[in-house]
Design a protein around this motif. Structure first.
Motif, mmCIF file in Angstrom:
data_model
loop_
_atom_site.group_PDB
_atom_site.id
_atom_site.type_symbol
_atom_site.label_atom_id
_atom_site.label_comp_id
_atom_site.label_asym_id
_atom_site.label_seq_id
_atom_site.Cartn_x
_atom_site.Cartn_y
_atom_site.Cartn_z
ATOM 1 N N ALA A 319 45.151 20.619 36.221
ATOM 2 C CA ALA A 319 45.780 19.508 35.963
ATOM 3 C C ALA A 319 46.363 19.698 34.474
ATOM 4 O O ALA A 319 47.598 19.654 34.201
ATOM 5 N N LEU A 320 45.651 20.234 33.559
ATOM 6 C CA LEU A 320 45.885 20.770 32.308
ATOM 7 C C LEU A 320 47.113 21.790 32.341
ATOM 8 O O LEU A 320 48.189 21.709 31.424
ATOM 9 N N LEU A 321 47.140 22.641 33.328
ATOM 10 C CA LEU A 321 48.123 23.558 33.133
ATOM 11 C C LEU A 321 49.207 23.249 33.487
ATOM 12 O O LEU A 321 50.419 23.485 33.216
ATOM 13 N N GLY A 322 49.127 22.236 34.486
ATOM 14 C CA GLY A 322 50.588 21.519 35.145
ATOM 15 C C GLY A 322 51.170 20.702 33.942
ATOM 16 O O GLY A 322 52.366 20.774 33.771
ATOM 17 N N ILE A 323 50.270 20.108 33.112
ATOM 18 C CA ILE A 323 50.874 19.318 31.916
ATOM 19 C C ILE A 323 51.499 20.212 30.858
ATOM 20 O O ILE A 323 52.483 19.817 30.445
ATOM 21 N N HIS A 492 41.859 15.404 42.874
ATOM 22 C CA HIS A 492 41.310 15.192 41.595
ATOM 23 C C HIS A 492 42.411 15.792 40.701
ATOM 24 O O HIS A 492 42.675 15.402 39.406
ATOM 25 N N LYS A 493 42.894 17.022 40.862
ATOM 26 C CA LYS A 493 43.929 17.560 40.038
ATOM 27 C C LYS A 493 45.186 16.492 39.771
ATOM 28 O O LYS A 493 45.207 16.164 38.462
ATOM 29 N N VAL A 494 45.526 15.818 40.701
ATOM 30 C CA VAL A 494 46.583 14.744 40.551
ATOM 31 C C VAL A 494 46.026 13.801 39.812
ATOM 32 O O VAL A 494 46.852 12.928 38.973
ATOM 33 N N ALA A 495 44.997 13.292 40.024
ATOM 34 C CA ALA A 495 44.160 12.242 39.440
ATOM 35 C C ALA A 495 44.212 12.324 37.936
ATOM 36 O O ALA A 495 44.296 11.478 37.228
ATOM 37 N N ALA A 496 43.461 13.398 37.693
ATOM 38 C CA ALA A 496 43.424 13.794 36.252
ATOM 39 C C ALA A 496 44.804 13.864 35.384
ATOM 40 O O ALA A 496 44.771 13.294 34.452
ATOM 41 N N GLN A 497 45.865 14.452 36.179
ATOM 42 C CA GLN A 497 47.030 14.432 35.420
ATOM 43 C C GLN A 497 47.587 12.982 35.083
ATOM 44 O O GLN A 497 47.907 12.755 34.067
ATOM 45 N N GLY A 498 47.420 11.852 36.044
ATOM 46 C CA GLY A 498 47.706 10.698 36.091
ATOM 47 C C GLY A 498 46.883 10.239 34.768
ATOM 48 O O GLY A 498 47.399 9.078 33.955
ATOM 49 N N MET A 499 45.658 10.427 34.694
ATOM 50 C CA MET A 499 44.862 9.782 33.863
ATOM 51 C C MET A 499 45.194 10.232 32.276
ATOM 52 O O MET A 499 45.342 9.429 31.447
ATOM 53 N N ILE A 500 45.616 11.363 32.064
ATOM 54 C CA ILE A 500 45.995 12.007 30.857
ATOM 55 C C ILE A 500 47.579 11.420 30.487
ATOM 56 O O ILE A 500 47.747 10.900 29.136
ATOM 57 N N TRP A 501 48.612 11.086 31.691
ATOM 58 C CA TRP A 501 49.704 10.881 31.317
ATOM 59 C C TRP A 501 49.540 9.201 30.977
ATOM 60 O O TRP A 501 50.834 8.638 30.642
ATOM 61 N N GLY A 502 48.578 8.774 31.641
ATOM 62 C CA GLY A 502 48.305 7.228 31.264
ATOM 63 C C GLY A 502 49.123 6.345 32.543
ATOM 64 O O GLY A 502 49.673 5.221 32.106
ATOM 65 N N VAL A 503 49.548 7.025 33.916
ATOM 66 C CA VAL A 503 49.849 6.339 34.696
ATOM 67 C C VAL A 503 48.809 5.843 35.791
ATOM 68 O O VAL A 503 48.215 6.452 35.859
#
Length: 552
Positions: A319-323, A492-503
């Motif tokens: 997730a962090l690499l994608g961000i 879980h990768k997608v969920a973690a990105q959403g959590m960091i992006w706040g969406v």
């Protein structure tokens, strides 16, 4: 810092911006040369999967700053909220508890003060009994012949997830049953499926939470009509049609016996529903024991995501690499490249999972974001893509990070086929990394005997910049547990990105407008009367349809 604070003003975000300016022009080959242990350092293992993320444009400092960002966004607390049944789908005031469907621990999972695990386990037991009856020919069609074909009627998550897992686990299928997936509302699709089937030996599974999804209901009614016109009668419907739905009344009205209706729950989103009774066609194909192994693999990844430190947490790292690429390099797409024929529909499933979850432009509080969110997900299988779209990956003006996904052994070993397949996978990621300079291209041409003037003209065409990032996910073989872990990893990768992006990664309001307008357009196509507020293009297209249908 609170997760509701401005993301782009957080200390880690500002530090990452500065860090990007410092390393953006560095080539990964420099870092490999400077650190012989880079491969070992940038690696993660979980639930039978190994992730090599050393071919990314990152240093130790990059990873440290990304992990700082995750901490500032209170990612561990948000992960805990997901597993504890908090209303993480805040726009619909629901939890997102697909993880409960594969919970092999003794932990209760509470929704509105009630432990849902007894009902989840009871549903799996019902699935087991149903599969046993079908696979052992204890449940037969109206002529008393055993079933040979199963048609799953659904769309979206009721289609893509089960189809992916069914394809991925084809080596485990019961050879007596063939599984077909009917989703598209296209007469050609249903015609091509039904013309190969015998109604007396075909079982239909209608998969719709509301039992009113337009495409699913229309296809189900067409299958019902086909069945009744080709030998079956009303009293036979209950033998040939079952449902997965929360609308028992409508399913019974359709002709399905109430005891043959499996439940769906509001706390499971469609794109996460494979693990529920939506996976019934898969369980019929591979057997309930293999289906449980699929759940066990997903549960192993759940436990890793829930408990592993962020620095070793595979979904979090991905997730962090994608961000890093989306928000700092300005990347707008991500390629999924499975080197496994059985995983060929993985890119399509991940398109829905990622783009429906994080294709959002407002935060959970309804405020416009001032940063990019989910990228376009695309890809294709194996060496096929190398002779098609890999050209863009290597020499296009925009780079797209890629995930290479690869079993190290094959279910079907033939000569050196699998070694050849793996060599292609590894060489493609290697080529993305190292590239070829214009000077190298020129020297190759000269060494091949090309005249210098011609070689100098051609060399720029053959130069490849390299320095293009990729992950490599590998595992021993595509078993049920591995496939379960792989799908859960991306969830879980997608969920973690959403959590960091706040969406909110668990709603999908963007799909509703097209559905609503679709009914009005359908009325216009059939009646010829376009509403006054239709735009000129839509009115013209409606008119063109009616002319070509010879209805005017």
């Amino acid at each position: 810092m609170s997760r509701d604070s401005s993301l782009t003003q957080s200390p880690a975000w500002m530090a990452l911006k500065q860090h990007y300016t410092e390393i953006q022009h560095h080539h990964m080959l420099e870092w490999f040369a400077a650190d012989p242990k880079r491969f070992e350092q940038f690696q993660s293992q979980a639930a039978g999967l190994t992730l090599d993320y050393s071919k990314n444009r990152i240093t130790r400092d990059t990873v440290a700053l990304l992990l700082q960002l995750a901490e500032e966004r209170e990612l561990p607390a948000q992960i805990n909220d997901l597993f504890e049944g908090a209303a993480v789908n805040n726009s619909e005031k629901r939890p997102a508890l697909h993880t409960a469907l594969r919970n092999f621990s003794d932990r209760p999972v509470m929704v509105d003060g009630v432990d849902i695990m007894p009902e989840v386990r009871a549903t799996v037991h019902r699935m087991e009994e149903f599969c046993w009856k079908i696979r052992r020919n204890q449940w037969r069609g109206y002529t008393n012949a055993p079933f040979t074909d199963v048609v799953s009627i659904g769309i979206g998550g009721s289609f893509l997830g089960p189809k992916l897992a069914s394809g991925a686990l084809k080596p485990y299928w019961d050879s007596r049953l063939d599984i077909h997936y009917l989703a598209n509302i296209d007469g050609s699709h249903i015609t091509e499926i039904l013309k190969r089937l015998n109604p007396a030996t075909t079982l239909f599974i209608v998969q719709s939470k509301s039992f009113g999804t337009q495409e699913t209901l229309k296809n189900a009614l067409a299958c019902r009509s086909w069945f009744l016109k080709n030998g079956g009668n009303e009293s036979d419907l209950a033998k040939h049609f079952v449902a997965v739905s929360s609308n028992v009344e409508k399913a019974v009205e359709f002709g399905i016996a109430e005891e043959n209706i499996f439940p769906m729950w509001d706390w499971v989103g469609g794109r996460y529903s494979l693990w529920s009774a939506i996976g019934l066609p898969l369980a019929l194909a591979i057997g309930i024991d293999n289906f449980r192994d699929l759940l066990r693999g997903a549960h192993a990844m759940d436990e890793h995501f829930r408990t592993a430190p962020l620095a070793q947490n595979m979904p979090v790292l991905m997730a962090l690499l994608g961000i890093w690429y989306v928000n700092f390099f300005g990347v707008n797409s991500h390629a999924i490249l499975p080197y496994d024929h059985y995983l060929r529909t993985l890119p399509a499933h991940l398109q829905q999972l990622d783009m429906e979850s994080n294709g959002k432009s407002v935060t959970r509080q309804g405020q416009p974001v001032d940063y990019h969110t989910g990228p376009v997900i695309w890809g294709g299988v194996g060496t096929n893509g190398q002779h098609a779209f890999h050209q863009l990956l290597h020499q296009g003006t925009h780079f797209s990070p890629a995930d290479f996904i690869m079993p190290m052994t094959s279910h079907n070993p033939i000569d050196h086929f699998h070694a050849l397949l793996v060599s292609n996978c590894l060489s493609q990621s290697q080529a993305l990394l190292q590239g070829k300079s214009e000077a190298e291209a020129l020297q190759e041409l000269l060494d091949a005997g090309m005249p210098e003037a011609e070689a100098r003209a051609l060399a720029p065409q053959k130069a490849i910049s390299g320095n293009r990032p990729s992950n490599t996910l590998y595992f021993p073989k595509s078993t049920p547990q591995v496939v379960g872990a792989l799908i859960a990893l991306y969830e879980h990768k997608v969920a973690a990105q959403g959590m960091i992006w706040g969406v909110n990664s668990f709603d999908q309001w963007g799909v509703e407008l097209g559905k609503k307008l679709g009914n009005r357009v359908l009325d216009a196509l059939l009646s010829g009367d376009s509403p006054a507020n239709f735009d000129g293009s839509t009115c013209g297209l409606v008119d063109a349809f009616r002319r070509m249908q010879k209805l005017l």
